[in-house]
Motif scaffolding. Structure first.
Motif, PDB file in Angstrom:
ATOM      1  N   GLU A   1       0.827  -1.215   0.000  1.00 40.76           N
ATOM      2  CA  GLU A   1       0.000   0.000   0.000  1.00 40.76           C
ATOM      3  C   GLU A   1       0.859   1.262   0.000  1.00 40.76           C
ATOM      4  OE1 GLU A   1      -3.190   0.620  -0.302  1.00 40.76           O
ATOM      5  OE2 GLU A   1      -3.779  -1.469  -0.520  1.00 40.76           O
ATOM      6  N   LYS A   2       1.958   1.251   0.736  1.00 38.36           N
ATOM      7  CA  LYS A   2       2.755   2.479   0.843  1.00 38.36           C
ATOM      8  C   LYS A   2       3.781   2.640  -0.276  1.00 38.36           C
ATOM      9  CE  LYS A   2       6.127   0.573   4.144  1.00 38.36           C
ATOM     10  NZ  LYS A   2       6.529   0.574   5.565  1.00 38.36           N
ATOM     11  N   THR A   3       3.950   1.612  -1.118  1.00 36.35           N
ATOM     12  CA  THR A   3       4.935   1.712  -2.195  1.00 36.35           C
ATOM     13  C   THR A   3       4.316   1.648  -3.589  1.00 36.35           C
ATOM     14  OG1 THR A   3       5.286  -0.693  -2.108  1.00 36.35           O
ATOM     15  CG2 THR A   3       6.759   0.687  -0.794  1.00 36.35           C
ATOM     16  N   LYS A   4       2.997   1.507  -3.689  1.00 35.45           N
ATOM     17  CA  LYS A   4       2.372   1.245  -4.982  1.00 35.45           C
ATOM     18  C   LYS A   4       2.149   2.494  -5.829  1.00 35.45           C
ATOM     19  CE  LYS A   4      -2.452   1.518  -3.410  1.00 35.45           C
ATOM     20  NZ  LYS A   4      -3.724   0.775  -3.268  1.00 35.45           N
ATOM     21  N   SER A   5       2.261   3.672  -5.249  1.00 39.57           N
ATOM     22  CA  SER A   5       1.873   4.879  -5.997  1.00 39.57           C
ATOM     23  C   SER A   5       2.841   5.220  -7.107  1.00 39.57           C
ATOM     24  CB  SER A   5       1.732   6.065  -5.045  1.00 39.57           C
ATOM     25  OG  SER A   5       2.950   6.316  -4.373  1.00 39.57           O
ATOM     26  N   GLY A   6       4.160   4.937  -6.916  1.00 42.24           N
ATOM     27  CA  GLY A   6       5.132   5.241  -7.952  1.00 42.24           C
ATOM     28  C   GLY A   6       5.105   6.702  -8.367  1.00 42.24           C
ATOM     29  N   MET A   7       5.258   6.946  -9.654  1.00 35.74           N
ATOM     30  CA  MET A   7       5.224   8.319 -10.171  1.00 35.74           C
ATOM     31  C   MET A   7       3.865   8.964  -9.974  1.00 35.74           C
ATOM     32  SD  MET A   7       8.089   9.477 -11.374  1.00 35.74           S
ATOM     33  CE  MET A   7       7.545  10.805 -12.474  1.00 35.74           C
ATOM     34  N   ALA A   8       2.811   8.127  -9.919  1.00 41.07           N
ATOM     35  CA  ALA A   8       1.470   8.682  -9.748  1.00 41.07           C
ATOM     36  C   ALA A   8       1.321   9.387  -8.408  1.00 41.07           C
ATOM     37  CB  ALA A   8       0.429   7.566  -9.858  1.00 41.07           C
ATOM     38  N   GLY A   9       2.165   9.002  -7.450  1.00 40.23           N
ATOM     39  CA  GLY A   9       2.075   9.613  -6.132  1.00 40.23           C
ATOM     40  C   GLY A   9       2.970  10.819  -5.959  1.00 40.23           C
ATOM     41  N   GLN A  10       3.687  11.217  -7.015  1.00 39.66           N
ATOM     42  CA  GLN A  10       4.595  12.349  -6.917  1.00 39.66           C
ATOM     43  C   GLN A  10       3.975  13.591  -7.547  1.00 39.66           C
ATOM     44  OE1 GLN A  10       8.533  11.425  -8.328  1.00 39.66           O
ATOM     45  NE2 GLN A  10       8.425   9.313  -7.592  1.00 39.66           N
ATOM     46  N   THR A  11       4.145  14.683  -6.878  1.00 38.07           N
ATOM     47  CA  THR A  11       3.635  15.957  -7.418  1.00 38.07           C
ATOM     48  C   THR A  11       4.645  16.543  -8.384  1.00 38.07           C
ATOM     49  OG1 THR A  11       4.571  17.151  -5.542  1.00 38.07           O
ATOM     50  CG2 THR A  11       2.284  16.401  -5.359  1.00 38.07           C
ATOM     51  N   SER A  12       4.132  17.288  -9.345  1.00 39.06           N
ATOM     52  CA  SER A  12       5.027  17.884 -10.348  1.00 39.06           C
ATOM     53  C   SER A  12       5.681  19.140  -9.811  1.00 39.06           C
ATOM     54  CB  SER A  12       4.227  18.207 -11.609  1.00 39.06           C
ATOM     55  OG  SER A  12       3.160  19.076 -11.305  1.00 39.06           O
TER      56      SER A  12
END
Length: 556
Positions: free
Chosen positions: A545-556
């Motif tokens: 759950e805490k590692t699945k976001s990848g780039m999708a979890g990073q703000t630009s």
């Protein structure tokens, strides 16, 4: 699961459209290869596979299922099948000539059909869900153990630390299945499960540290392509030799396939085979195995109430033993023949206090007791403790033997797992009729333990060590997260050895922050103890759950 002792402490992929492999005769090879590009092998029956056993085919069967977890129904698709992988993409080369100058067909290339069972939550695949590839070890083991004991939607119930009764076995909904947080692909190693090998020097092509890791890399890449899952968060979950595989595999996926993983989950880890407790007597001068096994000896003696002064709590006791192992015990072993008789007796007395073994036995062993000797000796001449899980015990086969001659834990539960899976795969997953499922195969004589780590010009002689591979994967992908899980009662891959290996990884200190460790009051197969299965699920689910976001979890 693994059963190795002394000798075992333990390419690019073919086109997705290639459905039927190159066969032994060249005229068959050309015809079948061309036909395979248009064939729909999803519909191949077990009978057709059996009737054309000289050829390896892709095949699978899809079924629907559901489980109830905490009163809530979870539906899923199950896909059971075999997928053919090659050492080299057969589309890269022109078809061989039908015959040589002597009229003989060319030798067929090596290939393997690898069996698997995949589970996808819901009525159709979600390409954005995490996907986890799971496998056991051996080498030479199928993945029946993780499948039916840990994270599949169904699991078999076994006795906690005693021999399970014979069939009928109880298969239940698995409320600790990882299907709640990730799609799952349980992969059987080449030659195990429903898989087969074909072609020229087939064992040489697939049975080895590097060969095996490349086969799994090719399987994963092909599976991602066929299921359109390249943009899913991706995880490896290996147990025992499967952790060795994961280290090598993570480096191959990173460096050869340009594939970043979100996480690698290790259960009952072995990265450096020099650390094993099974046969260190054959490697004199390397005393680390004795030190790293000592805390597991202590945990085992504590569990069986064999300590002269029983501490009230396990974990504080283990911290004390770990400190002794790395300091006083290490120094005594390093002293060799310069160790005084007085100091030797002092260390033996302390080892007696920590292990329950007689002090005179420890002195006669020159302070060095291997795993098999401990298992045979702790509970007396008539009872042997387990190796995979030292909470188990069973009748000694030969009271006069020096070491344990079998593993009571393996004997206690193997029938339940294998029987339950054979029933489940045929009756529920509708796959495997007229096919034999091989839970384990003997690959000791064929296995190539030499390994070429990153940066080495060729394979290196000596004991297998994949620590450099894991370090290289973490350096090339500094976002890669790692989770270690281990059991205090595991003498096949002692928990303190796993901890030591990860602390010795040649990575910068900042990358050590990417590693988390969890230990349990069970053995090699942590999930065989239901309270620890619950904890294992919670830890792995939280990790995903805490590692699945990848780039999708990073703000630009």
């Amino acid at each position: 699961m693994t059963k190795f002792r002394a000798g075992f402490v333990l390419c690019s992929l073919f086109s997705a459209t290639t459905a039927i492999s190159v066969c032994a005769a060249a005229e068959h090879a050309v015809a079948e290869h061309a036909a395979g590009e248009a064939a729909d092998t999803k519909s191949l029956s077990s009978e057709e596979l059996s009737e054309s056993s000289r050829l390896l085919h892709d095949a699978h069967q899809t079924t629907q299922g559901s489980i109830t977890v905490e009163g809530r129904a979870i539906s899923y698709q199950a896909e059971a099948g075999v997928l053919v992988v090659h050492v080299k993409d057969p589309m890269d080369d022109d078809p061989p000539a039908p015959h040589d100058e002597h009229g003989n067909p060319p030798p067929p290339p090596a290939e393997a059909s690898m069996s698997y069972v995949a589970y996808f939550r819901g009525d159709k695949e979600d390409p954005h869900r995490p996907i986890t590839f799971l496998y056991n070890g051996g080498p030479g083991s199928s993945t029946v153990w993780l499948h039916m004991g840990a994270f599949g939607p169904k699991r078999v119930r076994t006795a906690d630390d005693t021999h399970s009764a014979a069939a009928p076995y109880r298969v239940i909904d698995n409320e600790y299945s990882l299907i709640d947080v990730s799609d799952l692909v349980f992969i059987d190693a080449p030659g195990t499960g429903f898989g087969h090998l074909r072609g020229n020097e087939k064992e040489k092509a697939f049975y080895g540290v590097d060969q095996d890791a490349h086969a799994f890399a090719n399987f994963i890449v092909e599976f991602l392509s066929r299921h359109k899952r390249w943009n899913s968060p991706k995880y490896l979950f290996g147990e025992s030799y499967g952790t060795t595989r994961s280290a090598a595999l993570s480096s191959i996926l990173e460096s050869e396939k340009d594939l970043d993983l979100n996480g690698v989950i290790l259960l009952s880890q072995v990265l450096n085979f020099d650390d094993g407790a099974d046969a260190p007597q054959f490697n004199p001068g390397v005393d680390l195995p004795y030190m790293l096994a000592l805390p597991t000896f202590a945990a085992t003696a504590w569990y069986h109430h064999k300590l002269p002064n029983q501490p009230p709590a396990l974990e504080p006791f283990l911290r004390e033993v770990e400190n002794f192992a790395l300091n006083d015990y290490s120094q005594a072993l390093a002293a060799g023949t310069t160790l005084s008789a007085e100091r030797k007796s002092q260390i033996a007395a302390k080892l007696h206090e920590y292990t329950g073994l007689p002090a005179d036995y420890i002195e006669r062993a020159n302070l060095r007791v291997n795993g098999g000797e401990f298992e045979k000796t702790l509970l007396g001449s008539e009872t042997t403790t387990g190796r995979l899980d030292t909470r188990f015990s069973g009748p000694t086969l030969d009271p006069m033997s020096k070491e344990a001659e079998y593993d009571p834990q393996s004997a206690a539960i193997s029938s339940a797992y294998v029987s339950a899976f054979n029933d489940y795969v045929r009756n529920t997953l509708k796959f495997g009729d007229r096919m034999a499922y091989k839970p384990e195969i003997d690959v000791e004589k064929s296995w190539d333990f030499t390994h070429q780590p990153p940066g080495a010009p060729s394979k290196l002689p000596g004991t297998t060590n994949v620590m450099l591979d894991l370090a290289a994967a973490m350096k090339q992908n500094p976002k890669l997260k790692l989770q270690l899980n281990g059991g205090y009662y595991d003498l096949a891959t002692p928990y303190f050895a796993a901890m030591f290996e990860l602390r010795q990884l040649p990575i910068e200190k900042s990358l050590q922050d990417n590693i988390e460790m969890h230990f349990y009051t069970s053995g090699h197969m942590v999930y065989a103890h239901e309270p620890d299965l619950k904890a294992l699920h919670a830890n792995v689910a939280a990790f995903i759950e805490k590692t699945k976001s990848g780039m999708a979890g990073q703000t630009s």
